[in-house]
Enzyme design. Structure first.
Site, PDB file in Angstrom:
ATOM      1  N   VAL A   1      21.130  25.456 -30.324  1.00  0.00           N
ATOM      2  CA  VAL A   1      22.103  25.695 -31.404  1.00  0.00           C
ATOM      3  C   VAL A   1      23.231  26.476 -30.614  1.00  0.00           C
ATOM      4  O   VAL A   1      23.132  27.581 -29.987  1.00  0.00           O
ATOM      5  CB  VAL A   1      21.686  26.146 -32.608  1.00  0.00           C
ATOM      6  CG1 VAL A   1      22.764  26.595 -33.489  1.00  0.00           C
ATOM      7  CG2 VAL A   1      20.632  25.208 -33.339  1.00  0.00           C
TER       8      VAL A   1
ATOM      9  N   THR B   1      33.869  20.820 -29.558  1.00  0.00           N
ATOM     10  CA  THR B   1      34.275  21.240 -31.032  1.00  0.00           C
ATOM     11  C   THR B   1      35.520  21.018 -31.802  1.00  0.00           C
ATOM     12  O   THR B   1      36.559  21.275 -30.992  1.00  0.00           O
ATOM     13  CB  THR B   1      34.134  22.697 -31.086  1.00  0.00           C
ATOM     14  OG1 THR B   1      32.563  23.009 -30.612  1.00  0.00           O
ATOM     15  CG2 THR B   1      33.936  23.187 -32.566  1.00  0.00           C
TER      16      THR B   1
HETATM   17  N1  ASP Z   1      30.972  25.468 -28.763  1.00  0.00           N
HETATM   18  C1  ASP Z   1      30.316  24.254 -28.640  1.00  0.00           C
HETATM   19  C2  ASP Z   1      28.766  24.524 -28.313  1.00  0.00           C
HETATM   20  O1  ASP Z   1      28.602  25.718 -27.600  1.00  0.00           O
HETATM   21  C3  ASP Z   1      30.596  23.162 -27.946  1.00  0.00           C
HETATM   22  C4  ASP Z   1      32.354  23.181 -27.546  1.00  0.00           C
HETATM   23  O2  ASP Z   1      33.003  23.542 -28.333  1.00  0.00           O
HETATM   24  O3  ASP Z   1      32.624  22.437 -26.685  1.00  0.00           O
HETATM   25  O4  ASP Z   1      28.264  23.796 -28.781  1.00  0.00           O
END
Ligand code: ASP
Length: 318
Positions: free
Chosen positions: A209, A180
């Protein structure tokens, strides 16, 4: 990093009446404009955001434009174009955005659109809703003029095909779960906004999701207090309402750094085994103080203001 010393200095400046509730009693901003973003791609996002902020642009434009650059970069296997697919080979995107008026927009399980963050902004500005998902989000994006685009690159496809040979879902800490890009900004008007966009965990179940499009989990902004965002294993962030509780802890008087740490400790308390569970949080308050904290070593973030241009390792618990 915003330090306790700075925090004390700010509260001292505000006078004794500020000590009980310094953030609300002293709305004067000290360190603005400023932008803070997750991971190494936060450096490039901040560069774009900073160009907007330093010309007195809005925090909302700054965070949207900053994360768009990361969404468009096919070299990143983490966000937007080139994002790792789910286990069935589909690149599915989650994003949300929130401004200083508690307005927010979100898209989840969106496919074939390069800039989910801008679709999320359109949801916020052009619809009576907060969240659109899947085919409905795609139709809305097309109606708003977004073009259809193939997001799966050769490189991501080949990596997925190699993964299929074992099909084991064991995301590698700080690698397959650092998808992210999330940004928080405070503009020269003293307004806060945030943006969060991702292709989610690599090789997730089709339809999964994460936290990133969920207001209060991957992102939360309250212009009276501060803003927070998360990255890492989204399920853990959702289970603990991560970003919302960080903002509430700042409202109760905690510094951004201490609030991030407390929210990480909450995750550790609520999960039996966090040895392979990375979550990183960032927070920014109305005074322009910021902090970051993660469960495990390895979470990084970037900060940009007129005084600071830094790429930092966050503190961590384990
Ligand atoms: N938080 C994101 C998700 O769970 C992935 C990430 O930030 O690494 O989709």
């Amino acid at each position: 990093m915003g330090t306790r010393r700075d925090f004390l200095r700010l509260t001292a400046l505000a006078g004794t009446s500020a000590i009980a509730s310094p953030l609300i009693a002293n709305p004067k901003t000290e360190n603005k404009p400023i932008v803070i973003s997750t991971w190494d791609h936060g450096v490039v996002a901040n560069t774009v955001s900073w160009d907007i902020l330093k010309k007195n642009g809005t925090a909302l434009d700054a965070v949207e434009q900053g994360v768009r650059v990361v969404e468009a970069d096919p070299r990143g296997t983490t966000v937007g174009v080139g994002g790792s697919p789910d286990r069935d080979g589909y690149v599915t995107l989650d994003a949300c955005i929130m401004n200083h008026k508690n307005q927010c927009g979100s898209v989840a399980f969106l496919q074939n659109i390069e800039h989910p963050i801008s679709v999320a902004r359109k949801v916020m500005e052009e619809t009576p809703h907060v969240m659109l998902v899947g085919e409905g989000a795609y139709q809305f994006a097309r109606e708003q003029g977004f073009e259809r685009k193939e997001l799966l690159t050769e490189k991501s496809k080949e990596a997925w095909e190699r993964w299929l040979q074992s099909s084991e879902y064991k995301p590698v800490v700080n690698i397959e779960n650092h998808d992210t890009i999330a940004s928080l900004a405070l503009d020269s008007q003293g307004n806060l906004s945030g943006a969060c966009t991702t292709s989610g965990m690599a090789y997730k179940m089709h339809g999964r999701v994460g936290d990133s499009p969920i207001i209060g989990a991957g992102l939360f902004v309250d212009n009276e207090v501060g803003a927070a965002c998360g990255t890492g294993v989204g399920e853990a962030i959702i289970r603990t309402a991560g970003s919302a509780i960080i903002v509430e802890m700042m409202r109760a008087g905690m510094s951004p750094q201490d609030a991030c740490k407390a929210a990480i400790e909450r995750i550790i308390e609520k999960h039996d085994d966090v040895s392979n569970l990375q979550v990183g949080y960032l927070a920014l308050n109305k005074e322009g103080e910021y902090g970051g904290y993660s469960v495990l070593k390895g979470f990084t973030y970037a900060v940009r203001s007129s005084e600071v241009d830094e790429y930092l390792n966050s503190d961590y618990s384990l």
